[in-house]
Design an enzyme around this catalytic site. Structure first.
Site, PDB file in Angstrom:
ATOM      1  N   LYS A 139      44.990  31.415  32.823  1.00 12.96           N
ATOM      2  CA  LYS A 139      44.102  30.097  32.713  1.00 12.96           C
ATOM      3  C   LYS A 139      44.296  29.213  31.777  1.00 12.96           C
ATOM      4  CE  LYS A 139      40.901  29.531  34.547  1.00 12.96           C
ATOM      5  NZ  LYS A 139      40.240  28.979  35.503  1.00 12.96           N
ATOM      6  N   TYR A 178      44.750  37.637  32.713  1.00 10.63           N
ATOM      7  CA  TYR A 178      43.975  36.673  33.208  1.00 10.63           C
ATOM      8  C   TYR A 178      43.869  35.350  32.267  1.00 10.63           C
ATOM      9  CZ  TYR A 178      39.399  34.094  33.357  1.00 10.63           C
ATOM     10  OH  TYR A 178      38.333  33.056  33.565  1.00 10.63           O
ATOM     11  N   THR A 189      38.000  28.504  30.546  1.00 12.57           N
ATOM     12  CA  THR A 189      37.216  29.462  30.045  1.00 12.57           C
ATOM     13  C   THR A 189      37.562  29.672  28.417  1.00 12.57           C
ATOM     14  OG1 THR A 189      37.219  31.818  29.887  1.00 12.57           O
ATOM     15  CG2 THR A 189      39.406  31.153  30.590  1.00 12.57           C
ATOM     16  N   ASP A 190      36.539  30.107  27.689  1.00 12.41           N
ATOM     17  CA  ASP A 190      36.938  30.360  26.418  1.00 12.41           C
ATOM     18  C   ASP A 190      37.684  31.435  25.913  1.00 12.41           C
ATOM     19  OD1 ASP A 190      35.182  32.664  27.138  1.00 12.41           O
ATOM     20  OD2 ASP A 190      33.699  32.205  25.706  1.00 12.41           O
ATOM     21  N   GLU A 191      38.165  32.252  26.831  1.00  7.54           N
ATOM     22  CA  GLU A 191      39.126  33.207  26.778  1.00  7.54           C
ATOM     23  C   GLU A 191      40.509  32.825  26.192  1.00  7.54           C
ATOM     24  OE1 GLU A 191      39.174  36.673  29.084  1.00  7.54           O
ATOM     25  OE2 GLU A 191      36.946  36.654  29.403  1.00  7.54           O
TER      26      GLU A 191
HETATM   27  P1  NAD Z   1      34.631  34.090  41.248  1.00 10.71           P
HETATM   28  O1  NAD Z   1      35.524  35.221  41.485  1.00 10.71           O
HETATM   29  O2  NAD Z   1      32.988  34.294  41.482  1.00 10.71           O
HETATM   30  O3  NAD Z   1      35.120  33.032  42.321  1.00 10.71           O
HETATM   31  C1  NAD Z   1      36.174  32.554  42.602  1.00 10.71           C
HETATM   32  C2  NAD Z   1      36.287  31.966  43.936  1.00 10.71           C
HETATM   33  O4  NAD Z   1      37.715  31.148  44.092  1.00 10.71           O
HETATM   34  C3  NAD Z   1      36.162  32.715  45.222  1.00 10.71           C
HETATM   35  O5  NAD Z   1      35.192  32.251  45.939  1.00 10.71           O
HETATM   36  C4  NAD Z   1      37.576  33.144  45.912  1.00 10.71           C
HETATM   37  O6  NAD Z   1      37.420  33.279  47.213  1.00 10.71           O
HETATM   38  C5  NAD Z   1      38.145  31.553  45.510  1.00 10.71           C
HETATM   39  N1  NAD Z   1      39.612  31.804  45.366  1.00 10.71           N
HETATM   40  C6  NAD Z   1      40.312  32.670  44.718  1.00 10.71           C
HETATM   41  N2  NAD Z   1      41.703  32.503  44.851  1.00 10.71           N
HETATM   42  C7  NAD Z   1      41.835  31.319  45.604  1.00 10.71           C
HETATM   43  C8  NAD Z   1      42.575  30.555  46.301  1.00 10.71           C
HETATM   44  N3  NAD Z   1      44.075  30.982  46.046  1.00 10.71           N
HETATM   45  N4  NAD Z   1      42.573  29.459  46.878  1.00 10.71           N
HETATM   46  C9  NAD Z   1      41.272  29.158  47.135  1.00 10.71           C
HETATM   47  N5  NAD Z   1      40.226  29.846  46.739  1.00 10.71           N
HETATM   48  C10 NAD Z   1      40.667  30.942  46.066  1.00 10.71           C
HETATM   49  O7  NAD Z   1      34.822  33.135  40.046  1.00 10.71           O
HETATM   50  P2  NAD Z   1      33.712  32.558  39.090  1.00 10.71           P
HETATM   51  O8  NAD Z   1      33.057  33.633  38.066  1.00 10.71           O
HETATM   52  O9  NAD Z   1      32.749  31.831  39.881  1.00 10.71           O
HETATM   53  O10 NAD Z   1      34.726  31.454  38.194  1.00 10.71           O
HETATM   54  C11 NAD Z   1      34.990  29.937  38.614  1.00 10.71           C
HETATM   55  C12 NAD Z   1      35.885  29.650  37.623  1.00 10.71           C
HETATM   56  O11 NAD Z   1      35.201  29.244  36.461  1.00 10.71           O
HETATM   57  C13 NAD Z   1      37.174  30.352  37.358  1.00 10.71           C
HETATM   58  O12 NAD Z   1      38.237  29.099  37.407  1.00 10.71           O
HETATM   59  C14 NAD Z   1      37.064  31.136  36.187  1.00 10.71           C
HETATM   60  O13 NAD Z   1      38.092  31.162  35.467  1.00 10.71           O
HETATM   61  C15 NAD Z   1      36.058  29.864  35.456  1.00 10.71           C
HETATM   62  N6  NAD Z   1      35.119  30.475  34.472  1.00 10.71           N
HETATM   63  C16 NAD Z   1      34.238  31.835  34.755  1.00 10.71           C
HETATM   64  C17 NAD Z   1      33.306  32.151  33.998  1.00 10.71           C
HETATM   65  C18 NAD Z   1      32.531  33.286  34.212  1.00 10.71           C
HETATM   66  O14 NAD Z   1      31.664  33.790  33.322  1.00 10.71           O
HETATM   67  N7  NAD Z   1      32.558  33.760  35.534  1.00 10.71           N
HETATM   68  C19 NAD Z   1      33.397  31.788  32.654  1.00 10.71           C
HETATM   69  C20 NAD Z   1      34.280  30.617  32.352  1.00 10.71           C
HETATM   70  C21 NAD Z   1      35.192  29.918  33.476  1.00 10.71           C
HETATM   71  O1  DAU Z   2      34.386  34.288  28.751  1.00 12.01           O
HETATM   72  C1  DAU Z   2      34.557  33.885  29.977  1.00 12.01           C
HETATM   73  C2  DAU Z   2      35.051  34.918  30.835  1.00 12.01           C
HETATM   74  O2  DAU Z   2      33.803  35.743  31.131  1.00 12.01           O
HETATM   75  C3  DAU Z   2      35.436  34.293  32.154  1.00 12.01           C
HETATM   76  O3  DAU Z   2      36.418  33.424  31.992  1.00 12.01           O
HETATM   77  C4  DAU Z   2      35.916  35.411  33.085  1.00 12.01           C
HETATM   78  O4  DAU Z   2      36.022  34.965  34.486  1.00 12.01           O
HETATM   79  C5  DAU Z   2      34.437  36.369  33.188  1.00 12.01           C
HETATM   80  O5  DAU Z   2      35.123  37.361  33.916  1.00 12.01           O
HETATM   81  C6  DAU Z   2      34.253  36.751  31.901  1.00 12.01           C
HETATM   82  O6  DAU Z   2      35.087  37.668  31.262  1.00 12.01           O
HETATM   83  P1  DAU Z   2      34.638  38.867  30.495  1.00 12.01           P
HETATM   84  O7  DAU Z   2      35.875  39.945  30.252  1.00 12.01           O
HETATM   85  O8  DAU Z   2      34.012  38.679  29.114  1.00 12.01           O
HETATM   86  O9  DAU Z   2      33.573  39.489  31.476  1.00 12.01           O
HETATM   87  P2  DAU Z   2      33.157  40.825  32.006  1.00 12.01           P
HETATM   88  O10 DAU Z   2      31.815  40.545  32.604  1.00 12.01           O
HETATM   89  O11 DAU Z   2      34.255  41.660  32.524  1.00 12.01           O
HETATM   90  O12 DAU Z   2      32.937  41.575  30.558  1.00 12.01           O
HETATM   91  C7  DAU Z   2      32.011  41.142  29.688  1.00 12.01           C
HETATM   92  C8  DAU Z   2      31.794  42.158  28.518  1.00 12.01           C
HETATM   93  O13 DAU Z   2      31.475  43.286  28.859  1.00 12.01           O
HETATM   94  C9  DAU Z   2      33.318  42.294  27.778  1.00 12.01           C
HETATM   95  O14 DAU Z   2      33.168  42.612  26.158  1.00 12.01           O
HETATM   96  C10 DAU Z   2      33.886  43.652  28.437  1.00 12.01           C
HETATM   97  C11 DAU Z   2      32.398  44.354  28.577  1.00 12.01           C
HETATM   98  N1  DAU Z   2      32.255  45.289  29.748  1.00 12.01           N
HETATM   99  C12 DAU Z   2      32.626  45.039  30.907  1.00 12.01           C
HETATM  100  C13 DAU Z   2      32.668  45.541  32.146  1.00 12.01           C
HETATM  101  C14 DAU Z   2      33.171  45.099  33.337  1.00 12.01           C
HETATM  102  C15 DAU Z   2      31.862  46.569  29.572  1.00 12.01           C
HETATM  103  O15 DAU Z   2      31.641  46.963  28.503  1.00 12.01           O
HETATM  104  N2  DAU Z   2      31.821  47.319  30.491  1.00 12.01           N
HETATM  105  C16 DAU Z   2      32.223  46.939  32.069  1.00 12.01           C
HETATM  106  O16 DAU Z   2      32.150  47.803  32.814  1.00 12.01           O
END
Ligand code: NAD
Ligand code: DAU
Length: 342
Positions: free
Chosen positions: A155, A151, A126-128
């Site tokens: 990562k 988090y 992730t970019d985080e």
């Molecule tokens: P999500 O939370 O929707 O899904 C995560 C999945 O992992 C779920 O199906 C869960 O059951 C499974 N899981 C959790 N713990 C587990 C374990 N111990 N063993 C097996 N399975 C397990 O997540 P997402 O948003 O689809 O993110 C997927 C990946 O992409 C993650 O690695 C996250 O860090 C990364 N990522 C997410 C975003 C985003 O914006 N959502 C952006 C950049 C990177």
């Molecule tokens: O940047 C990549 C990441 O994006 C992934 O690695 C994470 O798994 C994914 O959860 C996401 O993280 P963020 O913290 O950026 O996403 P979130 O949707 O929680 O929040 C996006 C932005 O919105 C952030 O600036 C916080 C703000 N926010 C979020 C929530 C849930 C609000 O203002 N109100 C809210 O209720």
């Protein structure tokens, strides 16, 4: 590459990636390995449930024996690791599961990949991991990592372990670092699906602080295409940023969402900010673009498309929002929503 283990394949991005792979590569078998935590959902895979090249195994990536059995049973040659605890706000409430899955679980998969001599391991990151990026800057893959939430730190630790396995054991790895994905099947704790579903129900949208934090909202299928490209053409040992390169303020995202759903700005409620909230992320995406990839959607198109999907797919999110989610929502937002706007 033929038998691909997609860990976390019942989650948001993982499921989109599984659907994408099965459609694009008629010769691939895709084995989903997922613990089915609150975020895992077999409804996300309904589109491919009748596909004989898709297999589902319920398992934990922290369980070395179950991982090894799955690799042997399906002749796995490639792992793409999406499995993770993923919500920053939950990591602030309770980091334990994040350390288990995102750090230890990554190590278990790397050990398995080494032991079975797998062809390829791709870590979804992730970019985080770069932390807050000041205006005018964009993170390059070679920048130092500076995670600031539990988090992001978990990562970043996973990434470091992947890099160590490349250097020490010559494991054929790549890492992809994505920005904020949006699109179908995202659990409605994340901001865009939370706000879309709240807006549909005429409920308040809890914007953290002043709402001027910046994120690169990208369409999930664009991200899947880039991961596919890295898997097939990325250089071993390398990291690739994947995003739009164009961050947007959260308030602008909300404005687009409300416009698409035909809901009034009066639904916006400014609430107490997230502790340690990273103000801005921005990725330099020259490296992935040099492989021939371009995002197909702007952030605005991705937000509008996502809003419409939630409007048209209440069957998917209504049952989620009535379960475990309610308890979480009360813990996270109950007090905040009672306070005067900060
Ligand atoms: P999500 O939370 O929707 O899904 C995560 C999945 O992992 C779920 O199906 C869960 O059951 C499974 N899981 C959790 N713990 C587990 C374990 N111990 N063993 C097996 N399975 C397990 O997540 P997402 O948003 O689809 O993110 C997927 C990946 O992409 C993650 O690695 C996250 O860090 C990364 N990522 C997410 C975003 C985003 O914006 N959502 C952006 C950049 C990177
Ligand atoms: O940047 C990549 C990441 O994006 C992934 O690695 C994470 O798994 C994914 O959860 C996401 O993280 P963020 O913290 O950026 O996403 P979130 O949707 O929680 O929040 C996006 C932005 O919105 C952030 O600036 C916080 C703000 N926010 C979020 C929530 C849930 C609000 O203002 N109100 C809210 O209720």
């Amino acid at each position: 590459m033929k038998n691909i283990l997609v860990t976390g394949g019942a989650g948001f991005i993982g499921a989109n990636f599984v659907i994408y792979l099965l459609e694009k590569y008629p010769e691939y078998n895709v084995i989903v390995y997922d613990k089915l935590t609150y975020a895992g959902n077999l409804d996300n895979l309904l589109d491919v449930s009748d596909e004989p090249r898709h297999h589902f195994v319920k398992g934990d990536i922290c369980d070395p024996r179950a991982v090894a059995d799955t690799i042997e049973r399906y002749g796995v040659d490639t792992i793409v690791n999406f499995a993770a605890e993923t919500h920053v706000d939950r990591s602030i409430l309770d980091p334990d599961a994040f350390i288990q899955t995102d750090v230890y679980g990554t190590y278990v998969l790397l050990e398995a990949a080494r032991r079975f001599g797998l062809e390829r391991y791709n870590q979804i990151s992730t970019d985080e991991v770069y932390g807050h990026v000041p205006p005018g800057n964009a993170s390059r893959e070679t920048d130092p990592i500076a995670p600031r939430s539990p988090y992001a730190a978990s990562k970043a630790s996973g990434d470091l372990m992947v890099q160590a396995y490349f250097v020490t054991y010559d494991l054929p790895v790549t890492i992809t670092r994505g920005s904020n994905n949006i699109g179908p099947y995202q659990y409605p704790e994340k901001v865009v699906p939370l706000f879309a579903t709240n807006a549909i129900d005429q409920q308040p949208l809890p914007v953290y602080g002043d709402g001027r934090q910046m994120r690169e909202y990208q369409y999930v299928v664009d991200h899947c295409e880039a991961i596919d490209l890295v898997l097939h053409e990325g250089r071993l040992g390398e990291t690739y940023n994947i995003g739009t390169g164009q961050p947007m303020e959260n308030l602008q995202m909300v404005e687009i969402l409300l416009d698409e759903l035909d809901r009034p700005p009066s639904l916006i409620r400014h609430v107490t900010d997230r502790p340690g909230h990273d103000r801005r992320y921005n990725l330099n995406i020259e490296k992935i673009m040099a492989l021939g990839w371009r995002p197909r959607h702007t952030a605005e198109e991705a937000i509008r498309h996502t809003a419409r999907w939630y409007r048209d797919n209440e069957w998917w999110w209504r049952k989620i929002k009535s379960g475990e989610f309610r308890e979480y929502y009360e813990k996270q937002y109950g007090e905040r929503l009672k306070e005067e706007s900060p």
